[in-house]
Scaffold this motif. Structure first.
Motif, mmCIF file in Angstrom:
data_model
loop_
_atom_site.group_PDB
_atom_site.id
_atom_site.type_symbol
_atom_site.label_atom_id
_atom_site.label_comp_id
_atom_site.label_asym_id
_atom_site.label_seq_id
_atom_site.Cartn_x
_atom_site.Cartn_y
_atom_site.Cartn_z
ATOM 1 N N MET A 128 22.991 -66.759 10.633
ATOM 2 C CA MET A 128 23.154 -65.464 10.003
ATOM 3 C C MET A 128 22.231 -65.321 8.791
ATOM 4 S SD MET A 128 25.009 -62.789 10.373
ATOM 5 C CE MET A 128 25.574 -61.383 9.537
ATOM 6 N N GLY A 129 21.952 -66.433 8.107
ATOM 7 C CA GLY A 129 21.078 -66.385 6.937
ATOM 8 C C GLY A 129 19.655 -66.032 7.303
ATOM 9 N N GLY A 130 19.197 -66.476 8.485
ATOM 10 C CA GLY A 130 17.836 -66.174 8.926
ATOM 11 C C GLY A 130 17.648 -64.698 9.226
ATOM 12 N N ILE A 131 18.663 -64.079 9.809
ATOM 13 C CA ILE A 131 18.585 -62.644 10.117
ATOM 14 C C ILE A 131 18.546 -61.835 8.822
ATOM 15 C CG2 ILE A 131 19.835 -60.710 11.153
ATOM 16 C CD1 ILE A 131 20.864 -62.676 13.264
ATOM 17 N N THR A 132 19.354 -62.220 7.848
ATOM 18 C CA THR A 132 19.368 -61.523 6.560
ATOM 19 C C THR A 132 18.012 -61.641 5.875
ATOM 20 O OG1 THR A 132 21.711 -62.056 6.334
ATOM 21 C CG2 THR A 132 20.561 -61.347 4.353
ATOM 22 N N THR A 133 17.434 -62.811 5.899
ATOM 23 C CA THR A 133 16.121 -63.017 5.297
ATOM 24 C C THR A 133 15.059 -62.177 5.995
ATOM 25 O OG1 THR A 133 16.761 -65.262 4.709
ATOM 26 C CG2 THR A 133 14.409 -64.757 4.687
ATOM 27 N N ALA A 134 15.125 -62.121 7.315
ATOM 28 C CA ALA A 134 14.158 -61.331 8.075
ATOM 29 C C ALA A 134 14.290 -59.847 7.765
ATOM 30 C CB ALA A 134 14.333 -61.584 9.567
ATOM 31 N N VAL A 135 15.517 -59.354 7.669
ATOM 32 C CA VAL A 135 15.734 -57.939 7.366
ATOM 33 C C VAL A 135 15.230 -57.619 5.961
ATOM 34 C CG1 VAL A 135 17.528 -56.197 6.948
ATOM 35 C CG2 VAL A 135 17.647 -57.635 8.978
ATOM 36 N N ILE A 136 15.503 -58.480 4.999
ATOM 37 C CA ILE A 136 15.028 -58.263 3.628
ATOM 38 C C ILE A 136 13.499 -58.270 3.586
ATOM 39 C CG2 ILE A 136 14.928 -59.300 1.329
ATOM 40 C CD1 ILE A 136 17.848 -60.149 1.761
ATOM 41 N N ALA A 137 12.870 -59.168 4.326
ATOM 42 C CA ALA A 137 11.407 -59.228 4.352
ATOM 43 C C ALA A 137 10.819 -57.963 4.975
ATOM 44 C CB ALA A 137 10.949 -60.459 5.118
ATOM 45 N N ILE A 138 11.426 -57.479 6.049
ATOM 46 C CA ILE A 138 10.926 -56.264 6.704
ATOM 47 C C ILE A 138 11.076 -55.056 5.789
ATOM 48 C CG2 ILE A 138 11.379 -54.662 8.614
ATOM 49 C CD1 ILE A 138 11.981 -57.173 10.322
ATOM 50 N N VAL A 139 12.209 -54.958 5.095
ATOM 51 C CA VAL A 139 12.411 -53.849 4.160
ATOM 52 C C VAL A 139 11.414 -53.939 2.999
ATOM 53 C CG1 VAL A 139 14.048 -52.873 2.496
ATOM 54 C CG2 VAL A 139 14.826 -53.475 4.791
ATOM 55 N N ALA A 140 11.161 -55.134 2.515
ATOM 56 C CA ALA A 140 10.201 -55.298 1.421
ATOM 57 C C ALA A 140 8.800 -54.881 1.850
ATOM 58 C CB ALA A 140 10.195 -56.741 0.936
ATOM 59 N N VAL A 141 8.397 -55.251 3.051
ATOM 60 C CA VAL A 141 7.083 -54.842 3.552
ATOM 61 C C VAL A 141 7.014 -53.333 3.711
ATOM 62 C CG1 VAL A 141 5.562 -54.954 5.570
ATOM 63 C CG2 VAL A 141 6.553 -57.046 4.644
ATOM 64 N N ALA A 142 8.072 -52.716 4.223
ATOM 65 C CA ALA A 142 8.086 -51.257 4.399
ATOM 66 C C ALA A 142 8.004 -50.550 3.057
ATOM 67 C CB ALA A 142 9.342 -50.841 5.153
ATOM 68 N N LEU A 143 8.735 -51.026 2.060
ATOM 69 C CA LEU A 143 8.667 -50.406 0.737
ATOM 70 C C LEU A 143 7.297 -50.617 0.085
ATOM 71 C CD1 LEU A 143 12.195 -51.242 -0.730
ATOM 72 C CD2 LEU A 143 11.321 -49.012 -0.023
ATOM 73 N N GLY A 144 6.710 -51.777 0.279
ATOM 74 C CA GLY A 144 5.370 -52.029 -0.236
ATOM 75 C C GLY A 144 4.341 -51.100 0.396
ATOM 76 N N TRP A 145 4.439 -50.929 1.697
ATOM 77 C CA TRP A 145 3.528 -50.033 2.413
ATOM 78 C C TRP A 145 3.668 -48.606 1.893
ATOM 79 C CZ3 TRP A 145 -0.032 -50.954 6.288
ATOM 80 C CH2 TRP A 145 -0.573 -49.840 6.898
ATOM 81 N N ALA A 146 4.914 -48.141 1.732
ATOM 82 C CA ALA A 146 5.138 -46.781 1.241
ATOM 83 C C ALA A 146 4.595 -46.622 -0.176
ATOM 84 C CB ALA A 146 6.627 -46.465 1.274
ATOM 85 N N THR A 147 4.741 -47.623 -1.008
ATOM 86 C CA THR A 147 4.232 -47.565 -2.378
ATOM 87 C C THR A 147 2.711 -47.436 -2.392
ATOM 88 O OG1 THR A 147 6.071 -48.918 -3.134
ATOM 89 C CG2 THR A 147 4.147 -48.795 -4.571
ATOM 90 N N ILE A 148 2.039 -48.213 -1.567
ATOM 91 C CA ILE A 148 0.580 -48.142 -1.499
ATOM 92 C C ILE A 148 0.127 -46.796 -0.957
ATOM 93 C CG2 ILE A 148 -1.452 -49.100 -0.331
ATOM 94 C CD1 ILE A 148 -0.118 -51.848 -0.640
ATOM 95 N N GLU A 149 0.824 -46.283 0.057
ATOM 96 C CA GLU A 149 0.465 -44.974 0.615
ATOM 97 C C GLU A 149 0.597 -43.875 -0.438
ATOM 98 O OE1 GLU A 149 -0.550 -43.733 3.653
ATOM 99 O OE2 GLU A 149 -0.840 -45.739 4.452
ATOM 100 N N ILE A 150 1.643 -43.926 -1.242
ATOM 101 C CA ILE A 150 1.856 -42.897 -2.258
ATOM 102 C C ILE A 150 0.864 -43.064 -3.408
ATOM 103 C CG2 ILE A 150 3.488 -42.082 -4.013
ATOM 104 C CD1 ILE A 150 5.728 -42.760 -1.968
ATOM 105 N N ALA A 151 0.642 -44.283 -3.853
ATOM 106 C CA ALA A 151 -0.233 -44.521 -4.999
ATOM 107 C C ALA A 151 -1.699 -44.220 -4.695
ATOM 108 C CB ALA A 151 -0.090 -45.959 -5.482
#
Length: 83
Positions: free
Chosen positions: A1-24
């Motif tokens: 269960m810990g691996g799935i949580t880590t993967a979801v957090i990593a995917i969300v972090a990448v998505a937020l990073g991408w959105a930040t770069i697109e906006i900036a």
């Protein structure tokens, strides 16, 4: 269960990073995407369409000065003889 949580957090972090770069970097990215679209358009001929010039660009090119000013020949000879 810990691996799935880590993967979801990593995917969300990448998505937020991408959105930040697109906006900036939106203006720069839009110009780049337009250039790519033009270069991939088979009907676009750069010789038929001169690049658009804004009024600020035209004014800036009129006020440009050379980076290196020409040296008069007499002062160049004086400098060489003093060495």
């Amino acid at each position: 269960m810990g691996g799935i949580t880590t993967a979801v957090i990593a995917i969300v972090a990448v998505a937020l990073g991408w959105a930040t770069i697109e906006i900036a970097c939106k203006p720069c990215l839009d110009k780049g995407r337009e250039a790519i679209d033009r270069s991939l358009d088979p009907d676009y001929d750069p010789d038929d369409h001169p690049p658009p010039q804004s009024t600020s660009t035209a004014a800036a090119t009129e006020q440009r000065q050379p980076l290196l000013h020409p040296v008069p020949p007499s002062s160049a000879a004086d400098n060489a003889s003093s060495i």
